[in-house]
Design an enzyme around this catalytic site. Structure first.
Site, PDB file in Angstrom:
ATOM      1  N   ALA A 131       5.271   0.206   4.212  1.00  0.00           N
ATOM      2  CA  ALA A 131       5.170  -0.588   2.985  1.00  0.00           C
ATOM      3  C   ALA A 131       4.958   0.364   1.815  1.00  0.00           C
ATOM      4  O   ALA A 131       4.259   1.379   1.939  1.00  0.00           O
ATOM      5  CB  ALA A 131       4.007  -1.581   3.073  1.00  0.00           C
ATOM      6  N   ALA A 163       4.105   0.064  -2.435  1.00  0.00           N
ATOM      7  CA  ALA A 163       3.799  -0.801  -3.583  1.00  0.00           C
ATOM      8  C   ALA A 163       3.607   0.060  -4.821  1.00  0.00           C
ATOM      9  O   ALA A 163       3.886   1.263  -4.833  1.00  0.00           O
ATOM     10  CB  ALA A 163       2.566  -1.637  -3.285  1.00  0.00           C
ATOM     11  N   SER A 164       3.119  -0.552  -5.884  1.00  0.00           N
ATOM     12  CA  SER A 164       3.029   0.134  -7.178  1.00  0.00           C
ATOM     13  C   SER A 164       1.987   1.239  -7.182  1.00  0.00           C
ATOM     14  O   SER A 164       2.130   2.240  -7.870  1.00  0.00           O
ATOM     15  CB  SER A 164       2.702  -0.875  -8.279  1.00  0.00           C
ATOM     16  OG  SER A 164       1.475  -1.530  -8.003  1.00  0.00           O
ATOM     17  N   ALA A 218       0.225   2.429  -4.056  1.00  0.00           N
ATOM     18  CA  ALA A 218       0.105   3.203  -2.821  1.00  0.00           C
ATOM     19  C   ALA A 218       1.186   2.799  -1.837  1.00  0.00           C
ATOM     20  O   ALA A 218       1.918   1.832  -2.043  1.00  0.00           O
ATOM     21  CB  ALA A 218      -1.281   2.984  -2.205  1.00  0.00           C
ATOM     22  N   GLN A 219       1.289   3.584  -0.756  1.00  0.00           N
ATOM     23  CA  GLN A 219       2.149   3.199   0.351  1.00  0.00           C
ATOM     24  C   GLN A 219       1.394   3.420   1.657  1.00  0.00           C
ATOM     25  O   GLN A 219       0.389   4.130   1.703  1.00  0.00           O
ATOM     26  CB  GLN A 219       3.462   3.974   0.341  1.00  0.00           C
ATOM     27  CG  GLN A 219       3.372   5.448   0.600  1.00  0.00           C
ATOM     28  CD  GLN A 219       4.736   6.127   0.424  1.00  0.00           C
ATOM     29  OE1 GLN A 219       5.556   5.705  -0.425  1.00  0.00           O
ATOM     30  NE2 GLN A 219       5.011   7.167   1.183  1.00  0.00           N
ATOM     31  N   VAL A 220       1.890   2.791   2.733  1.00  0.00           N
ATOM     32  CA  VAL A 220       1.176   2.769   4.003  1.00  0.00           C
ATOM     33  C   VAL A 220       2.041   3.389   5.097  1.00  0.00           C
ATOM     34  O   VAL A 220       3.235   3.067   5.219  1.00  0.00           O
ATOM     35  CB  VAL A 220       0.787   1.331   4.396  1.00  0.00           C
ATOM     36  CG1 VAL A 220       0.092   1.309   5.754  1.00  0.00           C
ATOM     37  CG2 VAL A 220      -0.107   0.714   3.338  1.00  0.00           C
ATOM     38  N   LYS A 260      -3.334   4.396   4.225  1.00  0.00           N
ATOM     39  CA  LYS A 260      -2.905   4.044   2.869  1.00  0.00           C
ATOM     40  C   LYS A 260      -3.095   5.254   1.958  1.00  0.00           C
ATOM     41  O   LYS A 260      -4.168   5.863   1.938  1.00  0.00           O
ATOM     42  CB  LYS A 260      -3.719   2.851   2.353  1.00  0.00           C
ATOM     43  CG  LYS A 260      -3.241   2.285   1.030  1.00  0.00           C
ATOM     44  CD  LYS A 260      -3.989   0.990   0.721  1.00  0.00           C
ATOM     45  CE  LYS A 260      -3.452   0.320  -0.546  1.00  0.00           C
ATOM     46  NZ  LYS A 260      -4.138  -0.973  -0.802  1.00  0.00           N
ATOM     47  N   ASP A 264      -6.143 -11.636  -3.450  1.00  0.00           N
ATOM     48  CA  ASP A 264      -4.691 -11.453  -3.316  1.00  0.00           C
ATOM     49  C   ASP A 264      -4.248 -11.970  -1.947  1.00  0.00           C
ATOM     50  O   ASP A 264      -3.586 -11.269  -1.184  1.00  0.00           O
ATOM     51  CB  ASP A 264      -4.347  -9.966  -3.479  1.00  0.00           C
ATOM     52  CG  ASP A 264      -2.875  -9.747  -3.832  1.00  0.00           C
ATOM     53  OD1 ASP A 264      -2.210 -10.722  -4.220  1.00  0.00           O
ATOM     54  OD2 ASP A 264      -2.402  -8.606  -3.705  1.00  0.00           O
TER      55      ASP A 264
END
Length: 536
Positions: free
Chosen positions: A136, A138-139, A141-143, A173, A308
């Site tokens: 994944a 995102a704006s 971080a990434q995993v 993360k 969220d």
């Protein structure tokens, strides 16, 4: 001066992007703006000539696409605006609520460098395996998935202290390189724009746009320190320890730092994958009820909620447990705010609009010079259509949205903590309804809400609070008596600098004795009250 020039040209670029997506409606109504600003808004659409047309899309969809193109900071801004139905209207905020920050991944070499720098060890020493391709992005971080070896006891008859190793599957993360600096520049721009709006649009001041940006800045700052996210996950895990239906991934604190967080990998199916859930045979109606119960326990019982809770952040394990991930955005509500929310919602759902209005005044959300009767009438205009529907169609989230839409008439200042709650409630309710369109939200929520209200708002709770207040006062009594004694002594010395005679001492002793009698009376009253409360 230099920052002002930078902000001006950055704003020009932003507005040009909005013009290309035909999303300049955000800047409508700037009647008080200077001539050159209004002139600029007139000619900016010319820059969009030749660009693809987006007029077939709804306004909210056009705005969401523009913010997506503008990058991570603007995606976060759009998510923050998704709770402002009073500012943008319900249709637009619904489109912004679907704004997800999915971005291209950054290279593995940069991810590896960040992990090694933060944890001060080579990647090969930290993890047995580490997947180079992220699962994944995102704006912020990434995993990546990884495995590590862990030593566990394996006693035998020959060697009771024997150990062995086992593989542990984890998720890592990692923050995007340079993300802190990028957000800092854009937040400066957001503050600049908020101040301009306050200056040229006095009607916007009640919306507290500067406060909204401040909260966005605080949220982003917390999100960019992954130790804070890890702490939030750990706190929620403690709150739900032993819960048979909900759990939180375990944090590996030895492999967690400011820009890296390691947690146990969730072995389950995301609620966003409806086909996989159906194929696995899960009871979706039961899952939808669990989502509501978990959310309400977070809000009412703990005052600490996952802000969220969309489908992608919720998983279901093979055993049917709900698991949440991504604790970067969290909400907190003190007990007084929770009491207000519970009583306000209960008043609406029971048709007691006078009480619904009163709790707004008591909480200070509506200015005291406004008419209570008029606000009661406004509450009725919201509540009656809801009460006219079957309970299965009552949406608590929609009730909050409509309530915030009447804020301008009654000069209600924006309450940021309630806006975040409203956004989360809309999301959680949407998740539940996507799995069970016929769900009776109030029927599922009622046992949790009723039990909480009985515990915190019933006669026993009020009496217990009275006793607690009395005991707190008693702890202060020795200090109060001591201070009174010193004050009387000082007054006596000021009146008779030469010293005290016998009569003066009698006056002082009498005052001290009166204080002691008063203290005894308070103690007796509190003890009596406690006796009555515990025996009746």
């Amino acid at each position: 001066m230099i920052k002002g020039i930078y902000n001006f040209f950055r704003l020009f670029s932003v507005v040009r992007t909005l013009a290309r997506y035909d999303a300049l409606f955000l800047l409508d109504g700037m009647e008080a703006a200077p001539f050159h600003v209004k002139f600029g808004l007139r000619i900016l659409p010319l820059f969009a000539i030749g660009s693809p047309s987006y007029k077939h899309l709804r306004r909210g969809e056009r705005l969401a696409r523009a913010l997506q193109e503008l990058g991570p900071s603007f995606i976060k801004l759009g998510q923050a605006l998704s709770v402002r139905a009073d500012l943008l209207g319900e249709e637009i905020v619904q489109d912004l609520a679907n704004l997800r920050d999915r971005l291209p991944a950054f290279p593995f070499e940069e991810a590896k460098a960040t992990v090694e720098q933060e944890l001060e060890k080579p990647l090969s020493e930290l993890f047995k395996t580490f997947d180079e391709t992220p699962v994944a992005a995102a704006s912020i971080a990434q995993v990546h998935f990884a495995t590590l070896e862990r030593t566990v006891p394996a006693p035998t008859d020959e060697d009771p202290d024997a150990t062995t190793t086992e593989d542990v599957r984890v998720a890592v993360k990692i923050l995007r390189p340079g993300i802190e600096q990028a957000f800092e520049k854009d937040l400066e721009l957001f503050f600049w724009i908020a101040r301009l709006a306050d200056r040229f649009q006095p009607a916007f001041r009640r919306l507290r746009l500067i406060k909204v940006v401040e909260i966005l800045a605080e949220t982003v700052e917390l999100e960019m320190d992954l130790r804070m996210e890890a702490a939030a996950a750990s706190e929620m895990a403690e709150s739900f320890a032993g819960d048979p239906e909900f759990e939180v991934p375990v944090i590996d604190w030895q492999r967690t730092a400011r820009r890296v967080m390691t947690q146990s990998r969730v072995e389950g199916i995301a609620l966003s994958n409806r086909e996989a859930l159906d194929a696995a045979g899960y009871d979706l109606e039961a899952l939808s009820a669990i989502v509501i119960r978990v959310f309400l326990n977070q809000v009412l019982r703990d005052g600490f909620f996952h802000a969220d809770m969309h489908h992608g952040n919720l998983f279901v394990t093979e055993e049917g447990k709900l698991v949440a991930v991504d604790f970067g955005i969290m909400g907190r509500m003190d007990l007084q705010t929770r009491l207000f929310m519970a009583e306000m919602l209960y008043s609406f759902l029971t048709g007691d609009y006078k009480r619904a209005a009163e709790v707004h005044f008591e909480a200070g959300y509506v200015p005291p010079h406004k008419s209570l009767d008029a606000f009661t009438q406004a509450c009725r205009s919201i509540g009656e259509p809801i009460l006219g529907k079957p309970v299965s169609e009552i949406s608590l989230a929609r009730l909050l949205v409509q309530l915030f839409q009447i804020t301008e008439t009654f000069e209600m200042e924006t309450q940021p903590q309630l806006l975040l709650l409203q956004k989360t409630m809309v999301t959680a309710e949407g998740v539940a309804q996507s799995m069970n369109p016929r769900i009776n939200f109030w029927e599922v929520a009622y046992p949790t809400v009723e039990g909480w209200m009985r515990e915190y708002m019933g006669p026993e709770a009020k009496a217990a609070q009275f006793v607690q207040d009395g005991l707190t006062f008693l702890k202060k009594m020795p200090d109060i008596v001591s201070r009174s004694d010193r004050l009387l002594a000082r007054l006596e010395e000021d009146m008779h600098p030469s010293g005290r005679d016998g009569n003066e001492k009698k006056v002082l002793n009498s005052a001290t004795a009166s204080g002691a009698v008063f203290a005894f009376g308070v103690i007796f009253g509190v003890v009596l009250t406690y006796f009555l409360v515990t025996t009746l």
